[in-house]
Design an enzyme around this catalytic site. Sequence first.
Site, PDB file in Angstrom:
ATOM      1  CG  ASN A 104     -11.404  42.918  27.099  1.00 31.26           C
ATOM      2  OD1 ASN A 104     -11.592  44.130  26.980  1.00 31.26           O
ATOM      3  ND2 ASN A 104     -11.587  42.078  26.096  1.00 31.26           N
ATOM      4  CG  ASP A 197     -13.871  48.568  24.095  1.00 29.52           C
ATOM      5  OD1 ASP A 197     -13.464  47.830  25.017  1.00 29.52           O
ATOM      6  OD2 ASP A 197     -14.975  49.147  24.119  1.00 29.52           O
ATOM      7  CG  ASP A 234      -6.030  38.531  30.221  1.00 30.04           C
ATOM      8  OD1 ASP A 234      -4.950  38.022  29.876  1.00 30.04           O
ATOM      9  OD2 ASP A 234      -7.045  38.530  29.498  1.00 30.04           O
ATOM     10  CG  HIS A 238      -7.789  44.468  24.393  1.00 30.78           C
ATOM     11  ND1 HIS A 238      -7.621  44.775  23.058  1.00 30.78           N
ATOM     12  CD2 HIS A 238      -6.860  43.519  24.680  1.00 30.78           C
ATOM     13  CE1 HIS A 238      -6.638  44.023  22.568  1.00 30.78           C
ATOM     14  NE2 HIS A 238      -6.163  43.263  23.525  1.00 30.78           N
ATOM     15  CD  GLU A 264      -1.651  39.890  28.178  1.00 32.03           C
ATOM     16  OE1 GLU A 264      -1.356  39.192  27.225  1.00 32.03           O
ATOM     17  OE2 GLU A 264      -2.824  40.023  28.563  1.00 32.03           O
TER      18      GLU A 264
HETATM   19 CA    CA Z   1     -12.745  45.876  25.978  1.00 28.85          CA
END
Ligand code: CA
Length: 495
Positions: A104, A197, A234, A238, A264
Amino acid sequence: MDNQTLLQYFHWYFNEDEKLWVKAANDAQFLKETGITGVWLPPAYKSNSGGTSVGYDPYDLFDLGEFDQKGTVETKYGSKTAYQEAIKVLQGKGIAVIADVVFNHKAGGDELEKVQVRAVNPDNRLEFTSDVFEIEAWTRFTFKGRGGKYSQFVWDHNCFSGIDWAHDLEETSIYSIQNDYGDGWEDVPSGELGNYDYLMFNDIEFRNPEVRQEMKNWGEWYYETCGMQGFRLDAVKHISTSFLNEWLDHMQERFDNRFFIVAENWNIEDVTELQRYLEITEGRMQLFDSMLHQNLYLASTQGNEYDLSQIFNDTLVQSHPLLSVTFVDNHDSQPLQSLESYVEFWFRPLAYALILLREQGIPCVFYPDLYGAKYKDKNEADEEVEVELIGLPMLAEMIGIRKNLAYGEQRDYFDHANCVGWTRAGIEEKAASGIAVLMSNGEAGVKVMEMGEANAGRQMKDVIGGRTEEITLDEKGSAEFYCNAGSVSVWTLLS
Ligand code: CA
């Protein structure tokens, strides 16, 4: 095939003298004997907080403790060679290794750039609270300490969709970056805060095709360097799902392999969010069942007020047993961590019985429950607190029961608010297999349960919950089973 049992081989405050990679290698034989079939190792790459980082603030994915960056060559867990050695030793004992992947965000940029941004309302990310203006931000990553080895890719503001620190203004806020690839945030699974996000640090821009390609190159390099069997992804809520699907398909095709993938997607309120995520990822991955964790937590705090017959209600393992990885706690839910919701000690044996001894789900054991943990940190009131988590004396035995005995038809007796149980009838291929489990969150419990006619006349004893009587199954394979107050008994067959 034997029942699978995963172990999360770390916790947030792991700080033992022996570095984790060395400890994992030294522990491989014990883990095998205990019945662990796979370990989830923490993020292995160099992170912004250097030698003390848990690994969730990644700086350079190509630095597995090999280069002098962020003030250290080794990571908190050790060197690259120790990591590779640990993987090899674990695999030599038949234990699969699952590597932790943080896609992310990145943290700790090397150089400032002037970037065009818009400020965002932190509570509603779809609301821009300013016109476009310029800030100086740490969006350029050159990885000088690595000197272009393994990858020459330089990250810049076109690789990020957002950031939270304006260096020249010395101001923290959420800034949406104007780059060449998209307007505003990416489409991500979570609609919390309008659009979730942005989580932290430099949020990666997956609409940039060069970023997608670099992540594939990295995935190939990582697998070729370490040979892990799977990945734990992970913070997927997002991250653009189209990117993750593309990356996973690329890895599976490139290596003609079925990697074990578990993601997750933290959610403790709405199981349909998890179910929808399984739909849009179309069977590419399993999910941690955070809904079950929450039920276990609530049950542990409510004592005999909690209705145990409902404990699997609204959980992922109930609706999607084959795609659920069940767990009691993890490094985010442990005491003093961001999602603290630690299942109370008295209930932990019951919780582990619920994930280890049933047919549904692949269970993941948490490190402190096997080894214990002692640490200090600040609490919400900013006071330093010492925490001691005690290993569960019966846990290794329960994992062994899962490995050797928890097989065969499952009969459920979730018919009382304070006392529930189930039986597994056993299978011919596993000698002495078959168990009966009875638990109570109130007074001592008693319940008639059936083990199947094939077990008629056999005797059983409790090996976990302290009941001392032996019981004999009648001609139908049924008997009255017992458990103590606030306790779980696991009855096994005498041969
Ligand atoms: Ca993101």
